[in-house]
Design a protein around this motif. Structure first.
Motif, PDB file in Angstrom:
ATOM      1  N   UNK A 519       0.810  -1.203   0.000  1.00  0.00           N
ATOM      2  CA  UNK A 519       0.000   0.000   0.000  1.00  0.00           C
ATOM      3  C   UNK A 519       0.848   1.260   0.000  1.00  0.00           C
ATOM      4  N   UNK A 520       0.199   2.383   0.187  1.00  0.00           N
ATOM      5  CA  UNK A 520       0.873   3.672   0.211  1.00  0.00           C
ATOM      6  C   UNK A 520       1.532   3.879   1.573  1.00  0.00           C
ATOM      7  N   UNK A 521       2.833   4.235   1.565  1.00  0.00           N
ATOM      8  CA  UNK A 521       3.578   4.414   2.803  1.00  0.00           C
ATOM      9  C   UNK A 521       4.772   5.334   2.540  1.00  0.00           C
ATOM     10  N   UNK A 522       5.331   5.885   3.607  1.00  0.00           N
ATOM     11  CA  UNK A 522       6.412   6.863   3.494  1.00  0.00           C
ATOM     12  C   UNK A 522       7.591   6.406   4.346  1.00  0.00           C
ATOM     13  N   UNK A 523       8.788   6.492   3.764  1.00  0.00           N
ATOM     14  CA  UNK A 523      10.038   6.272   4.498  1.00  0.00           C
ATOM     15  C   UNK A 523      10.848   7.561   4.414  1.00  0.00           C
ATOM     16  N   UNK A 524      11.184   8.133   5.547  1.00  0.00           N
ATOM     17  CA  UNK A 524      11.974   9.364   5.578  1.00  0.00           C
ATOM     18  C   UNK A 524      13.419   9.054   5.953  1.00  0.00           C
ATOM     19  N   UNK A 525      14.353   9.663   5.208  1.00  0.00           N
ATOM     20  CA  UNK A 525      15.779   9.551   5.491  1.00  0.00           C
ATOM     21  C   UNK A 525      16.340  10.966   5.605  1.00  0.00           C
ATOM     22  N   UNK A 526      16.876  11.313   6.756  1.00  0.00           N
ATOM     23  CA  UNK A 526      17.402  12.667   6.954  1.00  0.00           C
ATOM     24  C   UNK A 526      18.896  12.717   6.662  1.00  0.00           C
ATOM     25  N   UNK A 527      19.309  13.766   5.942  1.00  0.00           N
ATOM     26  CA  UNK A 527      20.704  13.974   5.592  1.00  0.00           C
ATOM     27  C   UNK A 527      21.051  15.442   5.802  1.00  0.00           C
ATOM     28  N   UNK A 528      22.320  15.771   5.572  1.00  0.00           N
ATOM     29  CA  UNK A 528      22.791  17.137   5.743  1.00  0.00           C
ATOM     30  C   UNK A 528      23.298  17.659   4.403  1.00  0.00           C
ATOM     31  N   UNK A 529      22.892  18.856   4.038  1.00  0.00           N
ATOM     32  CA  UNK A 529      23.232  19.395   2.725  1.00  0.00           C
ATOM     33  C   UNK A 529      24.733  19.637   2.540  1.00  0.00           C
ATOM     34  N   UNK A 530      25.368  20.229   3.528  1.00  0.00           N
ATOM     35  CA  UNK A 530      26.794  20.509   3.387  1.00  0.00           C
ATOM     36  C   UNK A 530      27.614  19.226   3.347  1.00  0.00           C
ATOM     37  N   UNK A 531      27.277  18.271   4.198  1.00  0.00           N
ATOM     38  CA  UNK A 531      27.989  16.984   4.180  1.00  0.00           C
ATOM     39  C   UNK A 531      27.784  16.279   2.848  1.00  0.00           C
ATOM     40  N   UNK A 532      26.591  16.423   2.280  1.00  0.00           N
ATOM     41  CA  UNK A 532      26.316  15.797   0.990  1.00  0.00           C
ATOM     42  C   UNK A 532      27.188  16.407  -0.115  1.00  0.00           C
ATOM     43  N   UNK A 533      27.360  17.720  -0.084  1.00  0.00           N
ATOM     44  CA  UNK A 533      28.218  18.369  -1.077  1.00  0.00           C
ATOM     45  C   UNK A 533      29.657  17.905  -0.936  1.00  0.00           C
ATOM     46  N   UNK A 534      30.125  17.786   0.305  1.00  0.00           N
ATOM     47  CA  UNK A 534      31.496  17.300   0.536  1.00  0.00           C
ATOM     48  C   UNK A 534      31.660  15.874   0.030  1.00  0.00           C
ATOM     49  N   UNK A 535      30.659  15.029   0.264  1.00  0.00           N
ATOM     50  CA  UNK A 535      30.741  13.640  -0.165  1.00  0.00           C
ATOM     51  C   UNK A 535      30.799  13.541  -1.690  1.00  0.00           C
ATOM     52  N   UNK A 536      30.014  14.339  -2.383  1.00  0.00           N
ATOM     53  CA  UNK A 536      30.070  14.309  -3.850  1.00  0.00           C
ATOM     54  C   UNK A 536      31.455  14.702  -4.355  1.00  0.00           C
ATOM     55  N   UNK A 537      32.084  15.657  -3.714  1.00  0.00           N
ATOM     56  CA  UNK A 537      33.441  16.047  -4.109  1.00  0.00           C
ATOM     57  C   UNK A 537      34.421  14.906  -3.856  1.00  0.00           C
ATOM     58  N   UNK A 538      34.266  14.208  -2.736  1.00  0.00           N
ATOM     59  CA  UNK A 538      35.137  13.069  -2.433  1.00  0.00           C
ATOM     60  C   UNK A 538      34.946  11.956  -3.447  1.00  0.00           C
ATOM     61  N   UNK A 539      33.702  11.681  -3.837  1.00  0.00           N
ATOM     62  CA  UNK A 539      33.446  10.654  -4.846  1.00  0.00           C
ATOM     63  C   UNK A 539      34.113  11.018  -6.167  1.00  0.00           C
ATOM     64  N   UNK A 540      33.970  12.271  -6.569  1.00  0.00           N
ATOM     65  CA  UNK A 540      34.566  12.718  -7.829  1.00  0.00           C
ATOM     66  C   UNK A 540      36.091  12.574  -7.796  1.00  0.00           C
ATOM     67  N   UNK A 541      36.711  13.033  -6.707  1.00  0.00           N
ATOM     68  CA  UNK A 541      38.167  12.968  -6.617  1.00  0.00           C
ATOM     69  C   UNK A 541      38.655  11.521  -6.601  1.00  0.00           C
ATOM     70  N   UNK A 542      37.965  10.657  -5.862  1.00  0.00           N
ATOM     71  CA  UNK A 542      38.375   9.256  -5.787  1.00  0.00           C
ATOM     72  C   UNK A 542      38.248   8.566  -7.138  1.00  0.00           C
ATOM     73  N   UNK A 543      37.155   8.829  -7.843  1.00  0.00           N
ATOM     74  CA  UNK A 543      36.952   8.208  -9.156  1.00  0.00           C
ATOM     75  C   UNK A 543      37.992   8.696 -10.159  1.00  0.00           C
ATOM     76  N   UNK A 544      38.239  10.000 -10.192  1.00  0.00           N
ATOM     77  CA  UNK A 544      39.225  10.530 -11.136  1.00  0.00           C
ATOM     78  C   UNK A 544      40.616   9.989 -10.833  1.00  0.00           C
ATOM     79  N   UNK A 545      40.957   9.871  -9.545  1.00  0.00           N
ATOM     80  CA  UNK A 545      42.254   9.318  -9.187  1.00  0.00           C
ATOM     81  C   UNK A 545      42.403   7.874  -9.619  1.00  0.00           C
ATOM     82  N   UNK A 546      41.345   7.075  -9.421  1.00  0.00           N
ATOM     83  CA  UNK A 546      41.403   5.662  -9.825  1.00  0.00           C
ATOM     84  C   UNK A 546      41.534   5.515 -11.334  1.00  0.00           C
ATOM     85  N   UNK A 547      40.871   6.381 -12.079  1.00  0.00           N
ATOM     86  CA  UNK A 547      40.936   6.324 -13.537  1.00  0.00           C
ATOM     87  C   UNK A 547      42.327   6.717 -14.020  1.00  0.00           C
TER      88      UNK A 547
END
Length: 551
Positions: A519-547
């Motif tokens: 049926x219809x239901x909701x799952x909420x996941x709370x995150x932080x905007x600044x931490x999310x931006x930092x994580x995306x930068x870390x993912x980008x740097x790690x991927x580029x380094x591996x390549x």
């Protein structure tokens, strides 16, 4: 029989004969004849919504998943104007909608009469076809006109090469309810064998034959058709497949799930310029991909409709309705090079996500991994679809949809509801908190309405998270108020206001259990905007380094 009842009865009957199975109604007075006709027709599944905007996006979702026309009905006045955003999305995405707007008769227009606006061509160029039906009259010839009009509207919406919205403006004079008299000047019955007009689809077009090459790439975006056929051909040719999540081609050994990071690494992108790129649908999520397309020697766009094809980079060299990808001779060095880099980048990205706890990219990745085969996943158009694009690993057995025609957050809850109601299996949706709040009226369901099996997964970072990844984030003083837009809303109370079951998740291991249910239901996941931006930068740097380590 009064003319309003006659027109509505015939119009709805003919649309049902054409194959219409679902109608979404936003209640009102002037649309009474159409509402009563739909309610009385057992061939049609009726959905009623009190908010016109929510109703229109529900119809959009129904039509998008079923790939069949869905009718949308409202009363006169600004009710019809509230359909406009969904009509635009249907136009841009090629979704078949039949928009039936009830109207006041001509003698009430431009007089200051209540609930009367100019509805003629209200949606402008955002519809494939418009017709002012005309006030019904009790005279011979009306039935043939109404039935042929319904057939034309249904077929024009369906396509087949350019499906999209069609608008019929239907003015009614009073009385609006049946008067008990069943007589009419001619028979109201339709053709017992089917629709009044039988449309015949033309033969398939002649395919464009490409020159054999190993250095080719298949790119798949939103709205792609014949995906499996082209993926199989690319596999035989030794081409990598770069598919957005909602392109439907991110599966198998040729799918490069880290292509965003591969093409964002200049050294890799420069060394992997293809001889030919074949594009299906409308790729739009990855800026590195769009920049890379500009450098292809040959860029072939496959488009069903030759009057309007997607080419945002202005790099298309040929456009065709069908393309034949031949099997070339030679080794697989081209494909192996893509695979090695993709494996390295994927490993680096996963390592960063696994070490960062519960994050938005990890939620997107783990959600896709956790869903059962046969599921539908509807994604919000802001960060969720981009997180899926960057974090989702290849897999089969999952259908991913998103509103991408206008790429806005409007109507996502309602569209997901409609898609779930058209889907034969469990459905899930991933969206941000602003997207959810923007369409929280979509949670309002009457007790007699069809209810979807849909789990809404809402990422709550208290505002517009995507702006933290854009240049606007550098504007520290005005940023939080005019871009971050924190709201402080407790989503648990929003769920409680409509009696929707609600679960809160704050650890990665809790997700799988939280998704269970019906049926219809909701799952909420709370995150932080600044931490999310930092994580995306870390993912980008790690991927580029591996390549780069491979090169």
């Amino acid at each position: 029989m009064n003319p309003a009842t006659a027109l509505a009865t015939v119009l709805v009957d003919e649309l049902a004969r054409c194959g219409l199975t679902d109608v979404v109604l936003a209640p009102g007075s002037r649309s009474t004849p159409l509402a009563l006709a739909v309610h009385a027709d057992s061939r049609i599944r009726l959905h009623v919504r009190v908010d016109e905007r929510s109703a229109s996006f529900l119809a959009l979702g129904l039509a998008r998943r079923s790939e069949r026309p869905v009718a949308l009905i409202c009363t006169s006045g600004t009710a019809a104007a509230n359909f406009h955003p969904a009509v635009i999305e249907a136009h841009e995405s090629g979704v078949p909608l039949l928009v039936l707007t009830a109207d006041r008769p001509p003698e009430l227009r431009d007089t200051g009469a209540s609930q009367t606006i100019d509805q003629i061509k209200l949606y402008g160029a955002a519809v494939r076809w418009f017709s002012e039906v005309g006030v019904p009259e009790d005279r011979p010839g009306q039935v043939a006109y109404w039935r042929s009009l319904a057939c034309r509207a249904f077929q024009r919406s369906l396509g087949p090469y350019d499906p999209g919205p069609v608008h019929l403006n239907v003015p009614f004079r009073e009385p609006l309810i049946p008067d008990g008299d069943t007589s009419w000047c001619e028979s109201l019955e339709g053709d017992a064998a089917g629709p009044w007009v039988r449309a015949r689809v033309a033969s398939p077009p002649v395919a464009l034959h490409l020159q054999p090459t190993r250095r080719g790439v298949l790119v798949v975006g939103d709205g792609a058709s014949n995906v499996r056929r082209y993926v199989a051909a690319a596999g035989m040719a030794g081409w990598p497949v770069l598919s957005e999540p909602n392109g439907g081609a991110r599966y198998g050994d040729h799918a490069m799930s880290a292509y965003h990071f591969l093409l964002g690494t200049p050294e890799f992108a420069d060394r992997h310029r293809p001889e030919v790129v074949v594009t299906l649908g409308r790729p739009s999520l990855s800026r590195p991909l769009l920049n890379w397309l500009k450098h292809a020697d040959e860029h072939v766009v496959v488009a069903r409709d030759m009057t309007r094809w997607p080419d945002p980079t202005r790099s298309a060299t040929q456009v065709a309705q069908e393309v034949e990808i031949p099997i070339p001779a030679g080794d697989d060095d081209w494909l192996h090079s893509w695979r090695r880099a993709d494996t390295a980048a994927r490993g680096a990205i996963d390592e960063v996500m696994d070490g960062a706890g519960l994050s938005e990219p990890r939620l997107a990745r783990d959600l896709v991994d956790a869903l059962p085969n046969g599921s539908l996943l509807f994604s919000g158009s802001s960060m969720p679809i981009r997180d899926l694009d960057q974090a989702m690993r290849p897999r089969r057995g999952l259908r991913i949809l998103a509103n991408r025609g206008a790429a806005g957050i409007d109507g996502v809850v309602s569209t997901a509801m409609g898609a779930a109601l058209s889907h034969n299996g469990p459905a899930y949706a991933l969206m941000g908190d602003l997207t959810f709040l923007h369409d929280q009226n979509g949670l309002i369901l009457g007790p007699r309405e069809p209810r979807p099996d849909l789990c809404l997964v809402v990422v709550n970072n208290d505002g517009g998270g995507i702006f933290s990844l854009l240049p606007q984030a550098a504007l520290r003083d005005p940023f939080e108020r005019i871009f971050g837009t924190a709201h402080g809303v407790d989503l648990g109370y929003v769920a409680a206001s409509t009696g929707t079951p609600y679960t809160f998740v704050n650890e990665p291991g809790q997700l799988s259990k939280a998704l269970r249910g019906e049926g219809l239901r909701i799952v909420e996941v709370r995150t932080d905007r600044e931490s999310n931006a930092d994580l995306h930068a870390m993912m980008r740097d790690a991927a580029h380094g591996a390549i780069r380590d491979l090169m």
